[in-house]
Design a protein around this motif. Structure first.
Motif, mmCIF file in Angstrom:
data_model
loop_
_atom_site.group_PDB
_atom_site.id
_atom_site.type_symbol
_atom_site.label_atom_id
_atom_site.label_comp_id
_atom_site.label_asym_id
_atom_site.label_seq_id
_atom_site.Cartn_x
_atom_site.Cartn_y
_atom_site.Cartn_z
ATOM 1 N N ARG A 23 -3.016 -5.359 10.396
ATOM 2 C CA ARG A 23 -3.260 -6.160 9.201
ATOM 3 C C ARG A 23 -2.095 -7.114 8.934
ATOM 4 O O ARG A 23 -2.294 -8.266 8.528
ATOM 5 C CB ARG A 23 -3.470 -5.234 7.994
ATOM 6 C CG ARG A 23 -4.776 -4.436 8.059
ATOM 7 C CD ARG A 23 -4.890 -3.521 6.861
ATOM 8 N NE ARG A 23 -5.014 -4.285 5.634
ATOM 9 C CZ ARG A 23 -6.166 -4.734 5.136
ATOM 10 N NH1 ARG A 23 -7.300 -4.499 5.769
ATOM 11 N NH2 ARG A 23 -6.195 -5.411 4.017
ATOM 12 N N THR A 24 -0.875 -6.659 9.190
ATOM 13 C CA THR A 24 0.280 -7.547 9.021
ATOM 14 C C THR A 24 0.239 -8.685 10.017
ATOM 15 O O THR A 24 0.523 -9.858 9.681
ATOM 16 C CB THR A 24 1.575 -6.738 9.197
ATOM 17 O OG1 THR A 24 1.592 -5.651 8.271
ATOM 18 C CG2 THR A 24 2.793 -7.614 8.965
ATOM 19 N N LEU A 25 -0.151 -8.375 11.242
ATOM 20 C CA LEU A 25 -0.241 -9.424 12.270
ATOM 21 C C LEU A 25 -1.350 -10.415 11.935
ATOM 22 O O LEU A 25 -1.181 -11.651 12.110
ATOM 23 C CB LEU A 25 -0.489 -8.766 13.633
ATOM 24 C CG LEU A 25 -0.438 -9.689 14.842
ATOM 25 C CD1 LEU A 25 0.953 -10.334 14.972
ATOM 26 C CD2 LEU A 25 -0.781 -8.919 16.110
ATOM 27 N N ALA A 26 -2.485 -9.935 11.404
ATOM 28 C CA ALA A 26 -3.588 -10.839 11.034
ATOM 29 C C ALA A 26 -3.194 -11.731 9.869
ATOM 30 O O ALA A 26 -3.512 -12.938 9.841
ATOM 31 C CB ALA A 26 -4.823 -10.008 10.682
ATOM 32 N N ALA A 27 -2.478 -11.164 8.901
ATOM 33 C CA ALA A 27 -2.021 -11.994 7.761
ATOM 34 C C ALA A 27 -1.039 -13.056 8.218
ATOM 35 O O ALA A 27 -1.053 -14.205 7.724
ATOM 36 C CB ALA A 27 -1.388 -11.101 6.700
ATOM 37 N N HIS A 28 -0.193 -12.739 9.165
ATOM 38 C CA HIS A 28 0.774 -13.712 9.671
ATOM 39 C C HIS A 28 0.075 -14.866 10.373
ATOM 40 O O HIS A 28 0.402 -16.043 10.147
ATOM 41 C CB HIS A 28 1.737 -13.003 10.630
ATOM 42 C CG HIS A 28 2.716 -13.938 11.269
ATOM 43 N ND1 HIS A 28 3.770 -14.528 10.563
ATOM 44 C CD2 HIS A 28 2.784 -14.412 12.548
ATOM 45 C CE1 HIS A 28 4.451 -15.317 11.382
ATOM 46 N NE2 HIS A 28 3.868 -15.261 12.595
ATOM 47 N N PHE A 29 -0.923 -14.548 11.212
ATOM 48 C CA PHE A 29 -1.659 -15.620 11.914
ATOM 49 C C PHE A 29 -2.475 -16.456 10.926
ATOM 50 O O PHE A 29 -2.606 -17.674 11.095
ATOM 51 C CB PHE A 29 -2.573 -15.012 12.992
ATOM 52 C CG PHE A 29 -1.836 -14.649 14.249
ATOM 53 C CD1 PHE A 29 -1.247 -15.640 15.023
ATOM 54 C CD2 PHE A 29 -1.718 -13.334 14.644
ATOM 55 C CE1 PHE A 29 -0.582 -15.295 16.187
ATOM 56 C CE2 PHE A 29 -1.052 -12.997 15.792
ATOM 57 C CZ PHE A 29 -0.482 -13.972 16.584
ATOM 58 N N SER A 30 -3.015 -15.820 9.873
ATOM 59 C CA SER A 30 -3.795 -16.576 8.880
ATOM 60 C C SER A 30 -2.903 -17.552 8.119
ATOM 61 O O SER A 30 -3.265 -18.714 7.878
ATOM 62 C CB SER A 30 -4.473 -15.612 7.912
ATOM 63 O OG SER A 30 -5.177 -16.312 6.913
ATOM 64 N N ALA A 31 -1.696 -17.111 7.751
ATOM 65 C CA ALA A 31 -0.769 -18.013 7.047
ATOM 66 C C ALA A 31 -0.332 -19.159 7.937
ATOM 67 O O ALA A 31 -0.215 -20.317 7.500
ATOM 68 C CB ALA A 31 0.440 -17.197 6.567
ATOM 69 N N ALA A 32 -0.112 -18.894 9.185
ATOM 70 C CA ALA A 32 0.305 -19.949 10.120
ATOM 71 C C ALA A 32 -0.821 -20.951 10.311
ATOM 72 O O ALA A 32 -0.592 -22.158 10.444
ATOM 73 C CB ALA A 32 0.715 -19.310 11.452
ATOM 74 N N HIS A 33 -2.078 -20.462 10.342
ATOM 75 C CA HIS A 33 -3.211 -21.372 10.527
ATOM 76 C C HIS A 33 -3.352 -22.307 9.327
ATOM 77 O O HIS A 33 -3.564 -23.518 9.489
ATOM 78 C CB HIS A 33 -4.481 -20.541 10.731
ATOM 79 C CG HIS A 33 -5.689 -21.397 10.908
ATOM 80 N ND1 HIS A 33 -5.880 -22.215 12.004
ATOM 81 C CD2 HIS A 33 -6.783 -21.535 10.105
ATOM 82 C CE1 HIS A 33 -7.016 -22.843 11.887
ATOM 83 N NE2 HIS A 33 -7.616 -22.440 10.722
ATOM 84 N N HIS A 34 -3.224 -21.769 8.111
ATOM 85 C CA HIS A 34 -3.329 -22.618 6.926
ATOM 86 C C HIS A 34 -2.181 -23.634 6.870
ATOM 87 O O HIS A 34 -2.370 -24.767 6.444
ATOM 88 C CB HIS A 34 -3.312 -21.726 5.649
ATOM 89 C CG HIS A 34 -4.608 -20.987 5.455
ATOM 90 N ND1 HIS A 34 -5.802 -21.621 5.188
ATOM 91 C CD2 HIS A 34 -4.889 -19.655 5.471
ATOM 92 C CE1 HIS A 34 -6.761 -20.743 5.043
ATOM 93 N NE2 HIS A 34 -6.215 -19.505 5.217
#
Length: 259
Positions: free
Chosen positions: A241-252
């Motif tokens: 979940r931490t890794l998914a949140a990091h990729f989501s923030a980078a995408h935005h």
């Protein structure tokens, strides 16, 4: 051919000319004095009886050193003690003492003995002195005599009652027979012929359980309740979940820069 047949014939006394034997009377072997003798003294008695030929009783020459060699012992004291026991209990009588001389024309001579259960020199009748003698009380010889007489008495009683003395005895404690071994049902030997299947030599993989109750359930769970250890799966879930949140923030962030 005729001489060979005559050699095997038996004379009037039941003896033949091809073999000699040593005669030990049964009355001698069962006497108290004989049961008191040590093994060395009994062996020496047989050696002296071998020297007797029917006419030379009283002229049986045997010294201590030769007796020790005949008995197979290295200690001359043991052979000398055997002579003393046989004399004390009435089996032997010394007719001539040992003689050692260094004069010219003379030689040494060992002791000379007479067996008391055979006629002596001059056709003197046998005295059988040992029948009236036995070992002194509270001595090792006395203990040998008592044990030997006890076993002989038990043997006579068993024989008179028709029992086989070797099977029916109370000398030692009977040892029970061990039960027959059963074949092994399960074996660790790796062999496909053992029932057609290989044995399972290890435990299958299982999840480890810890005796840690869940939070909030400490008071409601009974004693002995085991809960699985979820620490590893929870750690993996938090990491994903931490890794998914990091990729989501980078995408935005990349989309805002592009706009």
């Amino acid at each position: 051919m005729g001489k060979r047949r005559n050699r095997n014939r038996v004379n009037a006394t039941g003896r033949n000319m091809t073999s000699r034997f040593v005669r030990l009377d049964y009355q001698l072997l069962t006497s108290n004095a004989y049961r008191s003798l040590s093994p060395n003294a009994r062996s020496l008695l047989v050696e002296l009886a071998m020297l007797y030929n029917g006419d030379n009783n009283g002229s049986l020459y045997l010294g201590v050193r030769d007796a020790a060699y005949r008995l197979g012992v290295a200690d001359l004291t043991a052979a000398s003690r055997a002579f003393d026991d046989l004399k004390a209990l009435g089996f032997l009588q010394m007719t001539q003492d040992a003689h050692f001389s260094i004069k010219a024309g003379q030689s040494s001579r060992a002791r000379c003995w007479r067996l008391t259960w055979h006629p002596g020199p001059g056709k003197r009748i046998a005295s059988w002195d040992f029948l009236d003698r036995e070992a002194e009380p509270k001595t090792p010889a006395r203990k040998r005599m008592e044990r030997g007489l006890k076993v002989l008495k038990a043997y006579r009683q068993a024989r008179s009652s028709g029992q086989f003395p070797v099977l029916d005895y109370d000398t030692t404690t009977r040892i029970p027979l061990e039960p027959a071994a059963h074949p092994v049902a399960e074996s660790d030997t790796i062999n496909a012929k053992n029932g057609g299947n290989l044995p399972i030599h290890r435990m299958p993989d299982i999840a480890t359980h810890l005796a840690i109750p869940r939070e909030g359930e400490r008071n409601c769970l009974p004693i002995g309740w085991w809960q699985p250890d979820w620490s590893a799966p929870v750690a993996q879930l938090v990491f994903s979940r931490t890794l998914a949140a990091h990729f989501s923030a980078a995408h935005h962030s990349s989309r805002s820069h592009a706009a």
